[in-house]
Design a protein around this motif. Structure first.
Motif, PDB file in Angstrom:
ATOM      1  N   CYS A 421       0.815  -1.054  -0.088  1.00 40.26           N
ATOM      2  CA  CYS A 421      -0.022   0.189   0.044  1.00 40.26           C
ATOM      3  C   CYS A 421       0.822   1.384  -0.120  1.00 40.26           C
ATOM      4  O   CYS A 421       0.526   2.311  -0.627  1.00 40.26           O
ATOM      5  N   ALA A 422       2.110   1.221   0.654  1.00 44.08           N
ATOM      6  CA  ALA A 422       2.828   2.332   0.721  1.00 44.08           C
ATOM      7  C   ALA A 422       3.441   2.541  -0.856  1.00 44.08           C
ATOM      8  O   ALA A 422       3.425   3.775  -1.378  1.00 44.08           O
ATOM      9  N   HIS A 423       3.794   1.241  -1.590  1.00 46.38           N
ATOM     10  CA  HIS A 423       4.244   1.448  -2.776  1.00 46.38           C
ATOM     11  C   HIS A 423       3.143   2.065  -3.888  1.00 46.38           C
ATOM     12  O   HIS A 423       3.188   3.049  -4.755  1.00 46.38           O
ATOM     13  N   LEU A 424       1.863   1.563  -3.425  1.00 47.16           N
ATOM     14  CA  LEU A 424       0.728   1.887  -4.619  1.00 47.16           C
ATOM     15  C   LEU A 424       0.564   3.499  -4.060  1.00 47.16           C
ATOM     16  O   LEU A 424       0.082   4.101  -5.412  1.00 47.16           O
ATOM     17  N   SER A 425       0.477   3.987  -2.879  1.00 47.39           N
ATOM     18  CA  SER A 425       0.210   5.368  -2.903  1.00 47.39           C
ATOM     19  C   SER A 425       1.277   6.235  -3.393  1.00 47.39           C
ATOM     20  O   SER A 425       1.138   7.169  -3.811  1.00 47.39           O
ATOM     21  N   ASP A 426       2.427   5.937  -3.465  1.00 45.84           N
ATOM     22  CA  ASP A 426       3.563   6.464  -4.018  1.00 45.84           C
ATOM     23  C   ASP A 426       3.291   6.461  -5.447  1.00 45.84           C
ATOM     24  O   ASP A 426       3.763   7.550  -6.035  1.00 45.84           O
ATOM     25  N   GLN A 427       2.877   5.445  -5.849  1.00 46.93           N
ATOM     26  CA  GLN A 427       2.791   5.394  -7.449  1.00 46.93           C
ATOM     27  C   GLN A 427       1.574   6.604  -7.725  1.00 46.93           C
ATOM     28  O   GLN A 427       1.577   7.146  -8.819  1.00 46.93           O
ATOM     29  N   GLU A 429       0.684   9.227  -6.215  1.00 45.12           N
ATOM     30  CA  GLU A 429       1.261  10.305  -5.828  1.00 45.12           C
ATOM     31  C   GLU A 429       2.135  10.901  -6.924  1.00 45.12           C
ATOM     32  O   GLU A 429       2.180  12.121  -7.219  1.00 45.12           O
ATOM     33  N   ARG A 430       2.989   9.976  -7.632  1.00 43.22           N
ATOM     34  CA  ARG A 430       3.795  10.335  -8.873  1.00 43.22           C
ATOM     35  C   ARG A 430       3.021  10.376 -10.114  1.00 43.22           C
ATOM     36  O   ARG A 430       3.415  10.728 -11.141  1.00 43.22           O
ATOM     37  N   GLY A 431       1.635   9.977 -10.024  1.00 38.64           N
ATOM     38  CA  GLY A 431       0.954  10.200 -11.125  1.00 38.64           C
ATOM     39  C   GLY A 431       0.984   8.922 -12.262  1.00 38.64           C
ATOM     40  O   GLY A 431       0.682   8.789 -13.166  1.00 38.64           O
ATOM     41  N   VAL A 432       1.758   7.979 -11.573  1.00 32.09           N
ATOM     42  CA  VAL A 432       1.834   6.567 -12.367  1.00 32.09           C
ATOM     43  C   VAL A 432       0.783   5.826 -12.381  1.00 32.09           C
ATOM     44  O   VAL A 432       0.205   5.033 -13.519  1.00 32.09           O
ATOM     45  N   ARG A 434      -3.755   5.789 -11.056  1.00 33.39           N
ATOM     46  CA  ARG A 434      -4.754   6.561 -10.490  1.00 33.39           C
ATOM     47  C   ARG A 434      -5.356   5.773  -9.372  1.00 33.39           C
ATOM     48  O   ARG A 434      -5.051   4.534  -9.147  1.00 33.39           O
ATOM     49  N   ARG A 435      -6.049   6.484  -8.508  1.00 31.79           N
ATOM     50  CA  ARG A 435      -6.680   5.667  -7.295  1.00 31.79           C
ATOM     51  C   ARG A 435      -7.488   4.500  -7.672  1.00 31.79           C
ATOM     52  O   ARG A 435      -7.149   3.379  -7.060  1.00 31.79           O
ATOM     53  N   ARG A 436      -8.194   4.426  -8.661  1.00 29.42           N
ATOM     54  CA  ARG A 436      -8.841   3.166  -9.191  1.00 29.42           C
ATOM     55  C   ARG A 436      -7.987   2.103  -9.458  1.00 29.42           C
ATOM     56  O   ARG A 436      -8.380   0.876  -9.355  1.00 29.42           O
ATOM     57  N   ASP A 437      -6.894   2.470 -10.209  1.00 28.98           N
ATOM     58  CA  ASP A 437      -6.087   1.600 -10.355  1.00 28.98           C
ATOM     59  C   ASP A 437      -5.353   0.716  -9.381  1.00 28.98           C
ATOM     60  O   ASP A 437      -5.067  -0.425  -9.155  1.00 28.98           O
ATOM     61  N   ALA A 438      -4.999   1.727  -8.395  1.00 23.42           N
ATOM     62  CA  ALA A 438      -4.358   1.247  -7.019  1.00 23.42           C
ATOM     63  C   ALA A 438      -5.184   0.283  -6.319  1.00 23.42           C
ATOM     64  O   ALA A 438      -4.951  -0.558  -5.532  1.00 23.42           O
ATOM     65  N   GLU A 439      -6.366   0.785  -6.161  1.00 22.14           N
ATOM     66  CA  GLU A 439      -7.474   0.053  -5.309  1.00 22.14           C
ATOM     67  C   GLU A 439      -7.639  -1.534  -6.192  1.00 22.14           C
ATOM     68  O   GLU A 439      -8.219  -2.089  -5.288  1.00 22.14           O
ATOM     69  N   ARG A 440      -7.207  -1.496  -7.234  1.00 23.92           N
ATOM     70  CA  ARG A 440      -7.657  -2.789  -8.016  1.00 23.92           C
ATOM     71  C   ARG A 440      -6.141  -3.614  -7.951  1.00 23.92           C
ATOM     72  O   ARG A 440      -6.407  -4.933  -7.788  1.00 23.92           O
TER      73      ARG A 440
ATOM     74  N   LYS C   2      -6.717  13.064 -17.890  1.00 26.98           N
ATOM     75  CA  LYS C   2      -5.751  13.260 -16.764  1.00 26.98           C
ATOM     76  C   LYS C   2      -4.581  13.723 -17.054  1.00 26.98           C
ATOM     77  O   LYS C   2      -4.091  13.823 -18.414  1.00 26.98           O
ATOM     78  N   GLN C   3      -3.697  14.413 -16.182  1.00 28.36           N
ATOM     79  CA  GLN C   3      -2.572  14.852 -16.722  1.00 28.36           C
ATOM     80  C   GLN C   3      -1.586  13.703 -16.770  1.00 28.36           C
ATOM     81  O   GLN C   3      -1.372  12.763 -16.339  1.00 28.36           O
ATOM     82  N   ILE C   4      -0.714  14.036 -18.005  1.00 32.94           N
ATOM     83  CA  ILE C   4       0.055  12.999 -18.549  1.00 32.94           C
ATOM     84  C   ILE C   4       1.471  13.082 -17.663  1.00 32.94           C
ATOM     85  O   ILE C   4       2.146  14.102 -17.719  1.00 32.94           O
ATOM     86  N   GLY C   5       2.175  12.155 -17.388  1.00 30.50           N
ATOM     87  CA  GLY C   5       3.398  12.140 -16.891  1.00 30.50           C
ATOM     88  C   GLY C   5       3.602  12.297 -15.415  1.00 30.50           C
ATOM     89  O   GLY C   5       2.635  12.632 -14.756  1.00 30.50           O
ATOM     90  N   LEU C   6       4.724  11.973 -14.976  1.00 25.02           N
ATOM     91  CA  LEU C   6       5.272  12.038 -13.631  1.00 25.02           C
ATOM     92  C   LEU C   6       4.731  13.573 -12.914  1.00 25.02           C
ATOM     93  O   LEU C   6       5.199  14.532 -13.567  1.00 25.02           O
ATOM     94  N   GLN C   7       4.075  13.418 -11.740  1.00 29.96           N
ATOM     95  CA  GLN C   7       3.775  14.667 -11.364  1.00 29.96           C
ATOM     96  C   GLN C   7       4.652  15.159 -10.473  1.00 29.96           C
ATOM     97  O   GLN C   7       5.614  14.434  -9.747  1.00 29.96           O
TER      98      GLN C   7
END
Lengths: 459, 459, 459
Positions: A421-427, A429-432, A434-440, C2-7
């Protein structure tokens, strides 16, 4: 009592809430099946937490504590559990910063419900609290499966194991505790008693195992026996990764030598290298998932080995060449859709260099989670940081705890889930992601990918 | 003047306040003992900061600056220190992002009290400010020990060194400046003049060093001489890690060849591999801590070696196999409580894979701090992230600066202490350590573990 | 959308604003020069984005998708682009967390202006939107150079390439599209048809290439031909890094064998190792920058190689020893100021251990950006974290995209620029760089260092 485990940002915490109570699937580990058959309480805190845990006693040994004083190599009857636990408690601070500390805290304060904080001073009190907890019916091994929310537990069992406990468990737990086929003793000539083990395989199966063809049949029949009791996987300890497909005449010749224990080192390597490919081919046939645990040099301390035996904390990783090592095996069966190979490494430099690119190409390969020394907060972080970009999430095999410390299973899965979960929330935050992806992906990494990788969904 | 050094979060800053003024223990480095005997001012800024610092001139050479123009290979009398310093200042920006930049800023603005910010334009002014500072009595080498808060400084001295300076220092500084026994020249056949060095050892000790037994006695007597002047450690440069215990007849035969310089490459490797074990055994006897600095391929630029000599920035690390490399040595003395081995690596891939697991098992082993190229902000971070989980904090050897740039010692310890505090506050934030644990570990890593590892507390 | 790329943090964003619109210099890549000569629209979304992109189809293959269904190994006329694109879209989520996802998003939504978000459901709509975009005149290859702000593009061309397209481009684009000399086919005996290629080189150049001296002259004349069309660099694929300078008689003998394809594996290695040094020497003469791409084991999947050919996602990195591997080459020409060597690795463990120390010493060496699997957000972060401290910023070669996916060029440079700005703002926050330093280094890393490293400024 302080909060247990990796502290999470609010975004990570929110993901964690969604996965923390998911049932635990433990598809690879080293619990003793007998525990679940007998269903007796664990005897005492030292025999539960110190004596069998090489993570714990290796650290103490490295700091000058005698293994004997910790009860290692001492008959259970001759041990003083309270003294052992006290000695451990004196050194409790030495575990600061290690995953053992995190696991033990979780096990003590969450799983066992200990209320006194452990220290040298409180050792006796904590010892008593643990002892009480162990007498609770809900912490007896079989009952604890429910208590601890473990939906499936795989043990690791030698090919020659009579499987009597698993026969009881197969019906008794409706496939909740299953075996794993571990044939190192009959395949790897550098194992002690290898020749004799081939002979014993013959006795068990009624095959003339000195004949190579019958030897293979005998192995296949053992695999079938394991499978009939619920096994979905095999497991192989591979100290030095090497595979080679030998011509019929050559492997037969080497097998003759293997049966008399007369292979030289070089022949032994080629023999085992060939047998791993035979195992891969059998996996294509019977669908058992092949696990390779590669790169631990076993029992590097000869004195400790002689006095205390194997698995005493002196197994040290070394570097691995996955590309060359698996070449022959993959080029024989790697494109076959029935084949599945789970790779575990102790050489993190191979994550991004070899394993993730391989998993991102070969249809058979999935990457096992961070193993052993790397099953830790930083180990989890480095793993996800280094494998996901080239392998993606779908080529990962989720998590397994690989533990022989039954009561630590929830601790280990919790550390993984927090790390995920730490990893996914970091992802996020970086825009890699989206929430719905991380939740999946959070529940996939927490549970579903493991079930899928180990073919536990009844494929 | 801008703030110097790694910027810290408030939690880290608070830890840092508790350790920044601790006395500096420098148990390994390359200062010249003569400086402290003579106690003359350092001559000029270029001879102090540029000419002896291979970190500095290697970078300039890599960007096309001539070594000769930097005064390398030029007699001191023929150098133009102001011109050299000006050339360096022209390229000051090229050091952005490197630890050299951080060390030099700290040395200039903190240690030397320079008030003008260095740039191509201000080179002359800064040169003058440094020159003034160097004339201050409190920055003369011996006085600077107090000024810079250095409680202990170990130099590194060849086995054949007459130790005349250290004899003066032993009484004159009450053991504040001590030698370290470095026997590479008499042990490693690939060192220039190896056979002659064995002969000279005989001259110094009065032993017939062409006889292996007397050779060993002669080494032991040199170790004793070093120890009597305060040495607590030996140091070994090991380009390729290999150890092997040879039978008596074989080592004697190889020693005969060593004495005539006729070992072939393979024999030389085995000879040095055996001698390292002999050194380990002597450490068991005399208690000198054994340091292994492993994995630097020396003087890889043949032209630079021929024109300018060794230590000119062309030493490049390569990969190391600690598990196999130390196997014979550890299995001979690794369980002996009198033995202590400090391991330094330039191959960071071995931190988590080999060194931390080894340090977390072998009672003799402690891990040296990040060395050389890795003595940097990121290097410190990677080191702590990768070793603590398997080795714990108590198996670490604290910090040493390993420098020949005396006035940079505070800069280097400050960078380490800041890095440690950043690490510990990160551990607090993640919930791995509590404040009280971090407050206890900060001074350990800053000073106490080094004193303990090097047996400086009068064990 | 969505915004593209590293935030980016606001500090990083502010740096990014200063570099995001800088012209793109693409000094190394694999576009087809023919595209720019013909200047026809790209045919369809599948042929543009899926079929030629081994990053994309390798991932799908690893998850069980058939290469044939993706149009690999299928003649363009026989492909169903819409079906291929639909199959890809079904698996769009499988790319989450990979750089391919980031590049494709940028390419679709920014470069191609697609307005519908891609999913399995919208595949057809997106296919149509891409198809429309591809018909726009400003996205025809030659016009797109302006549209996409590409000031320079280097292709990679075999030594035997007739260069007819580049002859047109040399005048037509005023040196905006230039070739790169890639002589692997005529130098590396393990390449298919090596002996025949030497023969063809003779036909093209009129030299008796079976004579070693004439072979060298023929290579030099091909280099001159490339240079006359704008080339400033050579490129070498080096699976296993090895260099050795052979005596005249020996290289001539090996060349005889090479001409008849009769070198054994060991001889082939030495032959190629010598030829790399010959190339370095020619670089000293003609000033062409030498690129070494080291450490990819090519086409490890024999079945895929046989059925679908090379470059199909089965090239897997392995570990590299740069120190020993380059030893002979560097000691022959490494100190020559005319020589420039750009090193690319797939073994990240060599960044801090070998490559950064080497680049921080040898005047000829600059480090290529993170390559292939490591051209990713984490790869960029690890690269900068690991190389800058020992190599500094000025020994880096900026960025190149190394892509054959022309329309993804802006996406790749954007990811790098964002990664660079994230790194630099982190350096500012840590106090390692000041804002004015970071503002100076951002455009260097984004563009200027590449132009300088590849000698594109008319040196």
């Amino acid at each position: 009592m302080k909060q247990i485990g990796l502290q999470l940002s609010s975004a990570a915490q929110s993901l964690y809430e969604g996965v923390k109570d998911l049932p635990i699937t433990s598809p690879h580990g080293h619990c003793d099946p007998q525990w679940f058959v007998k269903n007796e309480p664990f005897s005492d805190p030292a025999s539960l937490l110190i004596v069998p845990d090489h993570y714990v006693f290796r650290m103490l040994y490295s700091l000058g504590v005698s293994l004997t004083d910790l009860g290692i190599g001492v008959k259970e009857a001759d041990r003083n559990p309270r003294a052992i636990f006290g000695l451990f408690a004196q050194h409790w601070d030495k575990f600061l910063g290690t995953p053992s500390r995190g696991w033990l805290e979780f096990t003590l304060y969450n799983t066992l419900g200990v209320e006194t904080e452990l220290s040298a001073e409180t050792a006796n009190m904590v010892f008593d609290e643990i002892s009480s907890a162990l007498r609770k019916p809900e912490l007896r091994p079989l009952d604890a499966l429910d208590t601890l929310n473990i939906e499936l537990l795989a043990t690791t069992d030698a090919a020659l194991d009579p499987l009597d406990h698993h026969e009881v468990l197969s019906s008794g737990t409706s496939g909740r505790v299953i075996p794993t086929f571990r044939p190192d003793d009959i395949l790897n000539p550098s194992r002690k008693g290898h020749a004799k083990n081939i002979e014993r395989l013959g006795e068990i199966t009624g095959a003339a195992t000195s004949q190579f063809a019958e030897f293979l049949d005998a192995i296949a029949s053992r695999r079938a026996a394991f499978k009939s009791l619920g096994a979905t996987a095999t497991d192989h300890d591979v100290p030095d990764l090497y595979t080679e497909w030998l011509p019929q005449a050559e492997i037969e010749l080497l097998h003759q030598k293997a049966c008399t224990g007369s292979l030289d080192r070089f022949e032994a390597r080629r023999y085992y290298g060939h047998m791993l490919i035979e195992m891969a081919q059998m996996s294509v046939e019977d669908g058992l998932v092949m696990q390779l645990h590669v790169g631990s040099r076993r029992s590097t301390n000869e004195t400790v080995l002689k006095e205390f035996g194997a698995d005493k904390g002196a197994d040290i990783p070394h570097s691995v060449d996955w590309v060359h090592g698996l070449n022959a095996l993959l080029n024989r069966v790697g494109n076959n859709p029935n084949f599945r190979l789970l790779a575990f490494t102790l050489d993190e430099s191979t994550y991004a260099r070899e394993l993730a690119p391989m998993a991102g190409h070969w249809p058979c390969m999935r990457l096992g989670p961070p193993w052993w020394f790397h099953d830790s907060l930083n180990g989890i972080r480095r793993y996800l940081d280094q494998v996901v970009e080239s392998a993606g999430y779908w080529n990962l095999a989720g998590f397994n705890d690989d533990t022989r410390a039954f009561l630590s299973i929830p601790a280990r899965h919790d550390m993984w889930r927090r790390g995920v979960c730490a990893h996914l929330s970091d992802q996020m935050e970086r825009g890699v992601l989206r929430r719905r992806d991380a939740e999946r992906i959070a529940p996939m990494l927490s549970r579903d990918l493991a079930r899928d990788a180990y073919r536990l969904n009844g494929e």
